[in-house]
Enzyme design. Structure first.
Site, PDB file in Angstrom:
ATOM      1  N   CYS A  41      42.927  59.516  35.203  1.00 13.16           N
ATOM      2  CA  CYS A  41      43.851  59.362  36.333  1.00 13.16           C
ATOM      3  C   CYS A  41      45.093  58.538  35.981  1.00 13.16           C
ATOM      4  O   CYS A  41      46.181  58.809  36.482  1.00 13.16           O
ATOM      5  CB  CYS A  41      43.125  58.701  37.495  1.00 13.16           C
ATOM      6  SG  CYS A  41      41.457  59.328  37.779  1.00 13.16           S
ATOM      7  N   ASP A  73      36.820  55.831  40.546  1.00 18.01           N
ATOM      8  CA  ASP A  73      35.830  56.262  41.529  1.00 18.01           C
ATOM      9  C   ASP A  73      34.932  57.356  40.952  1.00 18.01           C
ATOM     10  O   ASP A  73      33.717  57.343  41.137  1.00 18.01           O
ATOM     11  CB  ASP A  73      36.529  56.780  42.780  1.00 18.01           C
ATOM     12  CG  ASP A  73      37.176  55.663  43.582  1.00 18.01           C
ATOM     13  OD1 ASP A  73      37.651  54.703  42.966  1.00 18.01           O
ATOM     14  OD2 ASP A  73      37.207  55.753  44.823  1.00 18.01           O
ATOM     15  N   CYS A 114      44.597  56.371  40.001  1.00 18.60           N
ATOM     16  CA  CYS A 114      43.311  56.479  40.678  1.00 18.60           C
ATOM     17  C   CYS A 114      43.348  55.773  42.028  1.00 18.60           C
ATOM     18  O   CYS A 114      44.148  54.875  42.276  1.00 18.60           O
ATOM     19  CB  CYS A 114      42.191  55.927  39.798  1.00 18.60           C
ATOM     20  SG  CYS A 114      40.529  56.323  40.419  1.00 18.60           S
ATOM     21  N   ASP A 115      42.417  56.147  42.863  1.00 16.81           N
ATOM     22  CA  ASP A 115      42.483  55.972  44.305  1.00 16.81           C
ATOM     23  C   ASP A 115      42.999  54.622  44.809  1.00 16.81           C
ATOM     24  O   ASP A 115      43.913  54.556  45.629  1.00 16.81           O
ATOM     25  CB  ASP A 115      41.094  56.190  44.913  1.00 16.81           C
ATOM     26  CG  ASP A 115      40.579  57.594  44.680  1.00 16.81           C
ATOM     27  OD1 ASP A 115      41.269  58.368  44.008  1.00 16.81           O
ATOM     28  OD2 ASP A 115      39.482  57.907  45.161  1.00 16.81           O
ATOM     29  N   LYS A 116      42.404  53.521  44.356  1.00 15.76           N
ATOM     30  CA  LYS A 116      42.715  52.238  44.974  1.00 15.76           C
ATOM     31  C   LYS A 116      44.037  51.640  44.495  1.00 15.76           C
ATOM     32  O   LYS A 116      44.582  50.739  45.129  1.00 15.76           O
ATOM     33  CB  LYS A 116      41.573  51.241  44.723  1.00 15.76           C
ATOM     34  CG  LYS A 116      40.221  51.743  45.176  1.00 15.76           C
ATOM     35  CD  LYS A 116      40.249  52.304  46.594  1.00 15.76           C
ATOM     36  CE  LYS A 116      38.970  53.026  46.962  1.00 15.76           C
ATOM     37  NZ  LYS A 116      38.746  54.282  46.227  1.00 15.76           N
ATOM     38  N   CYS A 186      42.311  63.164  40.389  1.00 19.28           N
ATOM     39  CA  CYS A 186      41.489  64.294  40.828  1.00 19.28           C
ATOM     40  C   CYS A 186      42.293  65.325  41.613  1.00 19.28           C
ATOM     41  O   CYS A 186      43.135  64.983  42.449  1.00 19.28           O
ATOM     42  CB  CYS A 186      40.323  63.788  41.658  1.00 19.28           C
ATOM     43  SG  CYS A 186      39.185  62.751  40.711  1.00 19.28           S
ATOM     44  N   GLU A 436      31.494  54.763  48.055  1.00 21.00           N
ATOM     45  CA  GLU A 436      31.608  56.151  48.484  1.00 21.00           C
ATOM     46  C   GLU A 436      30.283  56.861  48.216  1.00 21.00           C
ATOM     47  O   GLU A 436      29.491  56.436  47.392  1.00 21.00           O
ATOM     48  CB  GLU A 436      32.738  56.850  47.734  1.00 21.00           C
ATOM     49  CG  GLU A 436      34.106  56.291  48.096  1.00 21.00           C
ATOM     50  CD  GLU A 436      35.228  56.928  47.304  1.00 21.00           C
ATOM     51  OE1 GLU A 436      34.934  57.699  46.371  1.00 21.00           O
ATOM     52  OE2 GLU A 436      36.395  56.650  47.619  1.00 21.00           O
ATOM     53  N   SER A 462      33.943  59.805  49.509  1.00 20.59           N
ATOM     54  CA  SER A 462      34.988  60.286  48.624  1.00 20.59           C
ATOM     55  C   SER A 462      35.841  61.305  49.353  1.00 20.59           C
ATOM     56  O   SER A 462      35.368  61.995  50.275  1.00 20.59           O
ATOM     57  CB  SER A 462      34.361  60.935  47.391  1.00 20.59           C
ATOM     58  OG  SER A 462      35.299  61.725  46.704  1.00 20.59           O
TER      59      SER A 462
END
Length: 547
Positions: A41, A73, A114-116, A186, A436, A462
């Protein structure tokens, strides 16, 4: 920090690593990123940072690169390591703040993946209220196998299918080896792409920049432009909070709903709003999502991935649709100086694209999520509606005190059609870190139960989760929320039209059960998880720390 005779020692230190006198007289732009060798990511961040720095220099500024952490994640999902994911969001925001305050940067370009890292960057910029922007490193390309596109979602669901005996080990290995072909976050409208979308609509990311995929040849060009823009923002004195207004947050929520995005957007937008000093509540999401249709046919519930959005003409096409429906504040500003309406007007839609529906032909008239309340969620919870045709479920509870217990039950065939899987003690405090549940939800899909089972939890989902799933139940079980009183066999009733979630047990019986309840022993008594559990707020407030 760098001007005048008294600051000669500081300048001497910086000269040691190549900065000239002229460099140190220009606006200093912090170029922050989260490159790390634990995921695809953020793999391109150092390369993008170099191009951002070129843009800063070309515009008359001096870049200073720094980095922070990231937790994947996808890699940590289903393990104790997943507890670190949400915790990392606030730690990343704090680290950006510390470096920026410590070195008195004039502006910021924050590269995220990535997500956070995405909400963390927006939180830090809003907290600091200085000129700057957030640049998404870009989505991964989809993988390909047997003539179909793959994402990491397919791998999680393949695990469930393998455990259910629906595919063999060779097929599972083939999916694993083909799903993730290179750099980028993702591929579906999971949390990273949901928040990337939201930040363009919020105005903190340059219009059109985030949708460019990670490996596309235009990504370095976009990065260089971001560096130039950051210097212009400093020169114009355009601080972050002049962009992130209440109207901007309503636009971001509309984009989340219209794209069928991740429920994590609720947590993250609440947290960003708290840092920006903007009044935003969980019920605002219900109001906006109730009037906003799902227009983007994206995974996990749809057919397409984020690279297809780019090929269709980008997020400005979605802006056009929502403006036509009267669902955006067109006068809201973005960091490039244009309004949302101006960005939308410049959209160039690819003829014949099928990714973003016409305004009058939505996938679903009411989009995204709904906020429910009831005797086991007095402070609210979030049900994901995108990619799911059901709006009610009533069935017996199958109660598990951890994600691992629930996963094992699904794997072993102990969860059956009609059940309501209850996973508790996975909230912000109880986890800690609010894991998640993609391992469990993927297993449910893989076992062929997604149309007949519901799942409720005080943890998170997620963005790749789909099915009839309810998350963020508050108050959480670890703090004595009524979810702690639910027992195996209790009937749980989820009614989306009525916005209710209840266990069919009398209030007096719930009170009796809670009177003899004891909180679980805390899993961590020292270190970062213990600090987090001691300071984190409810999921209904964004699970923020330090407030």
């Amino acid at each position: 920090m760098l001007q005048g005779p008294d600051r000669a020692p500081a300048r001497a230190m910086l000269r040691a690593i190549g900065f000239s006198r002229e460099d140190l007289e220009k606006p200093i732009i912090g170029v922050g990123h989260s490159w790390i060798e634990t995921m695809p990511c953020n793999w391109n961040h150092r390369t993008l940072a170099e191009r951002v720095k070129e843009g800063v220099r070309a515009a008359g500024g001096t870049p200073m690169e720094f980095n922070t952490i990231a937790v994947s994640d996808g890699v940590t999902m289903g393990t104790q390591g997943m507890k670190a994911s949400l915790v990392s969001r606030d730690l990343i925001a704090d680290s950006i703040e510390l470096v920026t305050r410590g070195h008195s940067f004039d502006g910021l370009v924050l590269i995220v993946g990535c997500d956070k890292t995405i909400p963390a960057a927006a939180m830090a910029l809003s907290r600091l209220d200085i000129p700057g922007l957030v640049l998404y490193g870009g989505t991964i390309q989809p993988g390909h196998l047997h003539g179909r596109d793959l994402t990491v979602q397919d791998v999680f669901e393949a695990v469930g299918a393998y455990n259910a005996g629906r595919i063999d080990a060779d097929e599972l290995r083939a999916v694993e080896e083909h799903a993730c072909p290179g750099a980028g976050a993702c591929a579906g409208q999971y949390t990273a792409n949901t928040m990337s979308t939201a930040l363009e609509f919020l105005g903190l990311s340059p219009a059109g920049a985030n949708a460019v995929p990670a490996t596309h040849p235009d990504k370095p060009v976009v990065a260089e432009a971001a560096g130039r823009l950051a210097v212009q923002l400093v020169e114009a004195g355009t601080n972050a909070r002049s962009i992130v207004t209440r109207a901007a947050f309503e636009n971001a929520i509309a984009s989340f709903s219209a794209s069928g995005g991740s429920t994590n957007a609720v947590l993250h937008l609440l947290a960003i709003a708290a840092e920006a000093g903007v009044a935003l509540e969980i019920d605002d999401f219900d109001v906006i999502c109730a009037r906003t249709p799902i227009l983007a046919d994206l995974r996990p519930g749809g057919r397409f991935v984020a690279t297809d959005v780019f090929a269709a003409g980008g997020l400005s096409v979605l802006m056009q649709r929502l403006l036509a429906l009267g669902l955006l504040h067109g006068d809201a500003l973005t960091v490039d100086g244009r309004t949302i309406a101006e960005v939308a007007a410049a959209a160039v839609e690819t003829p014949g694209q099928q990714v973003i529906r016409a305004a009058d032909a939505p996938l679903r008239k009411h989009g995204g999520i709904a906020v429910l309340r009831g005797n086991i969620a007095a402070d609210g919870c979030v049900v994901k509606l995108a990619g799911n045709d059901r709006d009610s479920h009533r069935g017996p509870a199958r109660v598990f005190d951890s994600e691992e217990e629930a996963f094992a039950a699904v794997r072993d065939g102990a969860v059956h059609a009609g059940d309501v899987v209850v996973i508790r003690y996975e909230g912000p405090v109880g986890g800690p870190g609010m894991r998640e549940m993609l391992g469990v939800t993927g297993a449910i899909v893989g076992a062929g139960l997604s149309d007949s089972v519901a799942l409720i939890t005080d943890g998170r989902f997620s963005g790749a989760t789909h099915g009839f799933m309810v998350a963020h139940i508050a108050p959480e079980a670890a703090l004595g929320g009524a979810l702690a009183a639910v027992r195996d066999g209790d009937i749980v009733n989820i009614d989306v039209p009525a916005r209710r979630i209840d266990v069919e047990v009398d209030d007096s019986e719930i009170a009796t059960r809670l009177a003899t309840w004891a909180p679980p022993v805390r899993r961590y008594t020292t270190g970062v998880f213990a600090k987090y559990a001691a300071t984190v707020s409810s999921a209904s407030l964004g699970a923020v720390t330090g407030r």
